[in-house]
Scaffold this motif. Structure first.
Motif, PDB file in Angstrom:
ATOM      1  N   VAL A  79      45.060 -29.314 103.441  1.00 35.26           N
ATOM      2  CA  VAL A  79      45.390 -30.743 103.421  1.00 35.26           C
ATOM      3  C   VAL A  79      45.523 -31.264 104.850  1.00 35.26           C
ATOM      4  N   GLU A  80      46.209 -30.497 105.695  1.00 31.50           N
ATOM      5  CA  GLU A  80      46.405 -30.916 107.083  1.00 31.50           C
ATOM      6  C   GLU A  80      45.079 -30.951 107.839  1.00 31.50           C
ATOM      7  N   LEU A  81      44.204 -29.956 107.585  1.00 30.30           N
ATOM      8  CA  LEU A  81      42.900 -29.952 108.245  1.00 30.30           C
ATOM      9  C   LEU A  81      42.097 -31.197 107.899  1.00 30.30           C
ATOM     10  N   PHE A  82      42.069 -31.533 106.605  1.00 35.26           N
ATOM     11  CA  PHE A  82      41.301 -32.711 106.186  1.00 35.26           C
ATOM     12  C   PHE A  82      41.912 -33.992 106.757  1.00 35.26           C
ATOM     13  N   LEU A  83      43.242 -34.059 106.795  1.00 38.12           N
ATOM     14  CA  LEU A  83      43.885 -35.240 107.387  1.00 38.12           C
ATOM     15  C   LEU A  83      43.567 -35.342 108.877  1.00 38.12           C
ATOM     16  N   SER A  84      43.455 -34.202 109.555  1.00 35.67           N
ATOM     17  CA  SER A  84      43.126 -34.241 110.985  1.00 35.67           C
ATOM     18  C   SER A  84      41.725 -34.797 111.202  1.00 35.67           C
ATOM     19  N   GLU A  85      40.882 -34.718 110.156  1.00 33.03           N
ATOM     20  CA  GLU A  85      39.533 -35.282 110.221  1.00 33.03           C
ATOM     21  C   GLU A  85      39.472 -36.692 109.640  1.00 33.03           C
ATOM     22  N   ASN A  86      40.667 -37.250 109.332  1.00 29.77           N
ATOM     23  CA  ASN A  86      40.754 -38.579 108.706  1.00 29.77           C
ATOM     24  C   ASN A  86      40.015 -38.629 107.360  1.00 29.77           C
ATOM     25  N   ASN A  87      40.015 -37.512 106.652  1.00 33.83           N
ATOM     26  CA  ASN A  87      39.366 -37.418 105.349  1.00 33.83           C
ATOM     27  C   ASN A  87      40.450 -37.377 104.279  1.00 33.83           C
ATOM     28  N   ALA A  88      41.014 -38.552 103.998  1.00 33.09           N
ATOM     29  CA  ALA A  88      42.144 -38.626 103.064  1.00 33.09           C
ATOM     30  C   ALA A  88      41.735 -38.243 101.642  1.00 33.09           C
ATOM     31  N   GLU A  89      40.506 -38.546 101.243  1.00 33.41           N
ATOM     32  CA  GLU A  89      40.060 -38.228  99.878  1.00 33.41           C
ATOM     33  C   GLU A  89      40.013 -36.716  99.671  1.00 33.41           C
ATOM     34  N   ALA A  90      39.419 -36.008 100.638  1.00 31.17           N
ATOM     35  CA  ALA A  90      39.364 -34.548 100.516  1.00 31.17           C
ATOM     36  C   ALA A  90      40.761 -33.949 100.535  1.00 31.17           C
ATOM     37  N   ALA A  91      41.652 -34.511 101.340  1.00 32.47           N
ATOM     38  CA  ALA A  91      43.026 -34.021 101.403  1.00 32.47           C
ATOM     39  C   ALA A  91      43.732 -34.239 100.068  1.00 32.47           C
ATOM     40  N   TRP A  92      43.489 -35.408  99.442  1.00 32.08           N
ATOM     41  CA  TRP A  92      44.107 -35.706  98.142  1.00 32.08           C
ATOM     42  C   TRP A  92      43.624 -34.729  97.077  1.00 32.08           C
ATOM     43  N   ARG A  93      42.321 -34.468  97.051  1.00 35.74           N
ATOM     44  CA  ARG A  93      41.784 -33.530  96.060  1.00 35.74           C
ATOM     45  C   ARG A  93      42.358 -32.127  96.273  1.00 35.74           C
ATOM     46  N   GLU A  94      42.472 -31.737  97.551  1.00 35.79           N
ATOM     47  CA  GLU A  94      42.997 -30.396  97.835  1.00 35.79           C
ATOM     48  C   GLU A  94      44.449 -30.267  97.393  1.00 35.79           C
ATOM     49  N   ALA A  95      45.239 -31.327  97.625  1.00 32.42           N
ATOM     50  CA  ALA A  95      46.642 -31.298  97.226  1.00 32.42           C
ATOM     51  C   ALA A  95      46.774 -31.173  95.716  1.00 32.42           C
ATOM     52  N   ASN A  96      45.945 -31.895  94.983  1.00 32.46           N
ATOM     53  CA  ASN A  96      46.016 -31.832  93.518  1.00 32.46           C
ATOM     54  C   ASN A  96      45.476 -30.508  92.978  1.00 32.46           C
ATOM     55  N   ALA A 148      50.721 -40.148  99.906  1.00 27.38           N
ATOM     56  CA  ALA A 148      51.156 -41.327  99.157  1.00 27.38           C
ATOM     57  C   ALA A 148      51.059 -42.584 100.024  1.00 27.38           C
ATOM     58  N   GLU A 149      51.459 -42.455 101.295  1.00 28.07           N
ATOM     59  CA  GLU A 149      51.384 -43.608 102.197  1.00 28.07           C
ATOM     60  C   GLU A 149      49.927 -44.061 102.388  1.00 28.07           C
ATOM     61  N   LEU A 150      49.024 -43.077 102.488  1.00 28.80           N
ATOM     62  CA  LEU A 150      47.614 -43.403 102.725  1.00 28.80           C
ATOM     63  C   LEU A 150      46.941 -44.037 101.503  1.00 28.80           C
ATOM     64  N   ARG A 151      47.385 -43.671 100.291  1.00 31.15           N
ATOM     65  CA  ARG A 151      46.718 -44.130  99.064  1.00 31.15           C
ATOM     66  C   ARG A 151      47.488 -45.242  98.348  1.00 31.15           C
ATOM     67  N   GLU A 152      48.650 -45.558  98.824  1.00 29.26           N
ATOM     68  CA  GLU A 152      49.535 -46.483  98.111  1.00 29.26           C
ATOM     69  C   GLU A 152      48.903 -47.859  97.932  1.00 29.26           C
ATOM     70  N   ALA A 153      48.188 -48.321  98.933  1.00 24.58           N
ATOM     71  CA  ALA A 153      47.632 -49.673  98.868  1.00 24.58           C
ATOM     72  C   ALA A 153      46.471 -49.770  97.883  1.00 24.58           C
ATOM     73  N   ASP A 154      45.587 -48.779  97.881  1.00 23.21           N
ATOM     74  CA  ASP A 154      44.363 -48.869  97.076  1.00 23.21           C
ATOM     75  C   ASP A 154      44.407 -48.074  95.774  1.00 23.21           C
ATOM     76  N   HIS A 155      45.323 -47.127  95.682  1.00 20.43           N
ATOM     77  CA  HIS A 155      45.382 -46.279  94.484  1.00 20.43           C
ATOM     78  C   HIS A 155      46.821 -46.149  93.993  1.00 20.43           C
ATOM     79  N   PRO A 156      47.437 -47.253  93.566  1.00 16.18           N
ATOM     80  CA  PRO A 156      48.840 -47.203  93.150  1.00 16.18           C
ATOM     81  C   PRO A 156      49.074 -46.275  91.963  1.00 16.18           C
ATOM     82  N   GLY A 157      48.098 -46.201  91.065  1.00 18.24           N
ATOM     83  CA  GLY A 157      48.275 -45.329  89.905  1.00 18.24           C
ATOM     84  C   GLY A 157      48.340 -43.857  90.278  1.00 18.24           C
TER      85      GLY A 157
END
Length: 573
Positions: free
Chosen positions: A453-470, A483-492
């Motif tokens: 998750v941290e590696l993907f975030l370091s690449e500004n790849n929030a989608e890949a980080a989200w998938r890895e976390a799940n 949550a902070e990164l996805r809160e605006a566009d993906h509240p659900g």
């Protein structure tokens, strides 16, 4: 009625002050530190010069001696060295100065002017019999007209008997310089070395006294914070040593000492435990050694009686720097390569000599010998990069990453591999290595893909980080970042995360405060409200309130937030 002087015999003073303070007080008296002493109604007062002038008083109280001094130890009630000096001055004064008007040196000058020169000489000689300080000065005066050997002995004796006095040490060094100015260079060489040993003894004694709380004098400083050479007080050891070392170098030059003999002398001084001032002598005395001296010095460094001493390595490096003989230095240093630091010492000398190819050879040897040393790997990476060895950079960057696959190592690998077209392949290998290790650890510990998750975030790849976390889970810290990164566009997506994090804050409040938990609940309310799930949030919140009703502070804070309102959506609707 007893007189004060009856209480001031040597045995009593030694008992009052203790042997150390008694001796130091006696030295103060002999060296003329008592500026004045005169009677008062029931005793006497004195002024004694230390760092500043201290006031001493003696009096009789019902047949017992009272004393006082305004120095630090005296204020604590101690019978200090200033009390001892004042007592000796009072006891030995045949005619105490009148209390009404203390005399001055100007008055003494008038009295001496009125005397015949023969009478003055007789008087001084009589006083010198009882005053060792005056005797020393008169003997030095006589020695000035005699042989340099006697004068040098007097200078050393003067330095030895300074008792840590600044003026006396300065005077002794001036006497040594006078001998050098008069052409006695060979004598001054030995004299400076002896003087440095004496200074070292004084410095050790002064430190011991300070450690034991005996040193109550302090020195004055000038406006730049440096010791004032003319202010009196303790010896300025740094300044004194510097002056003596400068005189020693000058004396060696003027004495034209045989280069081989000079090398032997300097070699022994390098290892003299009583003198700390002769280090890196090859560089300081280089111009005086010449070819024959350098050969002798090198031979001593390699074969001399101190060759196993820990300082020998430093001495060899000093010789090599002074002569520019890098090959010899490398041969000597290569004898012991038992650590990465010793490899790096060799490499640093080769680098200074601009021997780039040899630097690479030694760097390879070092990395092979100590592949896990982080400092060595970092230095090697920088050297390979500086010399344009891209393949070696990538190889070492990968070894560094594989040894400890974290974000820092990943970013370093990307920094180096990203300069070519093969970064995608290196990236796949790097991520694949982590997945392989995570798979091997599966079952032995709780799943946690935080590193990915941290590696993907370091690449500004929030989608890949989200998938890895799940997929594999991650730490609470990264869940909140996601949550902070996805809160605006993906509240659900983030609402369940916020509810889960809020419950953990309830279970483990920060400093007994439930404010973070309520803050997370407010964010969850907004997220669920945006997807039309306010009723579900109200249901979940009611269940949470019921579950943790025993936590009164939490319930109180939750109710005051007005999040739980029957039949109404959360704030912001």
């Amino acid at each position: 009625m007893p007189k004060i002087v009856e209480f001031l015999n040597d045995a009593a003073l030694n008992r009052y002050a203790g042997p150390r303070s008694f001796q130091r007080g006696a030295d103060y008296y002999r060296h003329g530190h008592v500026e004045s002493v005169h009677p008062v109604a029931d005793g006497c007062r004195a002024a004694v010069r230390g760092q500043r002038t201290y006031r001493v008083i003696f009096s009789l109280n019902r047949g017992a001696l009272d004393h006082g001094c305004d120095c630090p130890r005296g204020l604590e009630g101690a019978f200090c060295k200033h009390c001892v000096a004042a007592a000796l001055a009072w006891r030995n004064s045949a005619e105490p100065l009148p209390a009404s008007k203390p005399l001055t040196l100007k008055d003494a000058g008038k009295a001496l002017t009125a005397m015949r020169s023969a009478d003055i000489v007789k008087l001084l000689l009589e006083w010198a019999k009882e005053d060792s300080g005056l005797k020393q000065r008169l003997l030095q005066l006589a020695a000035d007209a005699r042989s340099p050997a006697v004068r040098s002995a007097r200078a050393l004796n003067s330095l030895r008997d300074t008792s840590g006095d600044h003026f006396a040490a300065a005077s002794a060094i001036e006497q040594i310089e006078e001998l050098l100015n008069e052409g006695h260079a060979a004598l001054v060489v030995d004299l400076c070395e002896s003087a440095l040993r004496i200074l070292a003894e004084h410095e050790t004694e002064e430190f011991d006294e300070w450690a034991e709380g005996e040193d109550d004098d302090h020195w004055e400083e000038d406006e730049w914070g440096e010791r004032d050479w003319d202010s009196g007080g303790p010896i300025d050891f740094d300044n004194a040593r510097s002056m003596l070392c400068a005189l020693h170098l000058r004396a060696c030059r003027e004495a034209a000492i045989d280069p081989v003999a000079l090398a032997q002398r300097l070699y022994e001084l390098e290892f003299d435990e009583d003198i700390d001032d002769f280090s890196a002598t090859p560089e300081v005395y280089g111009e005086l050694l010449g070819p024959a001296g350098w050969i002798a010095f090198r031979k001593l460094a390699e074969e001399g009686r101190h060759r196993t001493h820990r300082h020998t390595r430093d001495l060899i490096q000093s010789i090599a720097r002074a002569t520019g003989d890098t090959d010899w230095l490398i041969r000597v240093l290569s004898v012991d390569l038992s650590s990465a630091e010793k490899f790096l010492a060799v490499i640093e000398h080769l680098r200074r000599a601009d021997r780039k190819e040899e630097v690479l050879v030694w760097m390879d040897r070092a990395v092979d010998a100590f592949p896990k040393d982080r400092t060595l790997r970092a230095v090697a990476l920088e050297e390979y990069r500086r010399q344009g060895k891209h393949d070696k950079v990538l190889q070492l960057a990968w070894l560094t990453y594989a040894a400890n696959p974290d974000v820092k190592a990943y970013m370093e690998l990307r920094r180096h591999a990203g300069q070519g077209d093969d970064w995608p392949e290196w990236r796949d290998n790097a991520i694949g290595l982590i997945r392989k290790r995570l798979a091997a650890a599966k079952g032995s510990q709780k799943a946690d893909h935080s590193i990915l998750v941290e590696l993907f975030l370091s690449e500004n790849n929030a989608e890949a980080a989200w998938r890895e976390a799940n997929t594999g889970g991650c730490s609470d810290y990264f869940w909140l970042r996601l949550a902070e990164l996805r809160e605006a566009d993906h509240p659900g997506d983030v609402a369940p995360v916020l509810l889960r994090m809020a419950e953990r804050e309830i279970l483990n409040p920060q400093g007994s405060s439930y404010a973070p938990a309520v803050s997370l609940l407010k964010r969850a309310a907004k997220a669920m409200d945006r997807i039309g799930a306010s009723a579900q949030f109200a249901h979940d919140l009611a269940a949470l309130r019921l579950k943790y009703k025993a936590r009164r502070n939490f319930i109180k804070l939750l109710d005051s937030s007005r999040l739980l309102k029957a039949g109404t959506p959360s704030p912001g609707r």
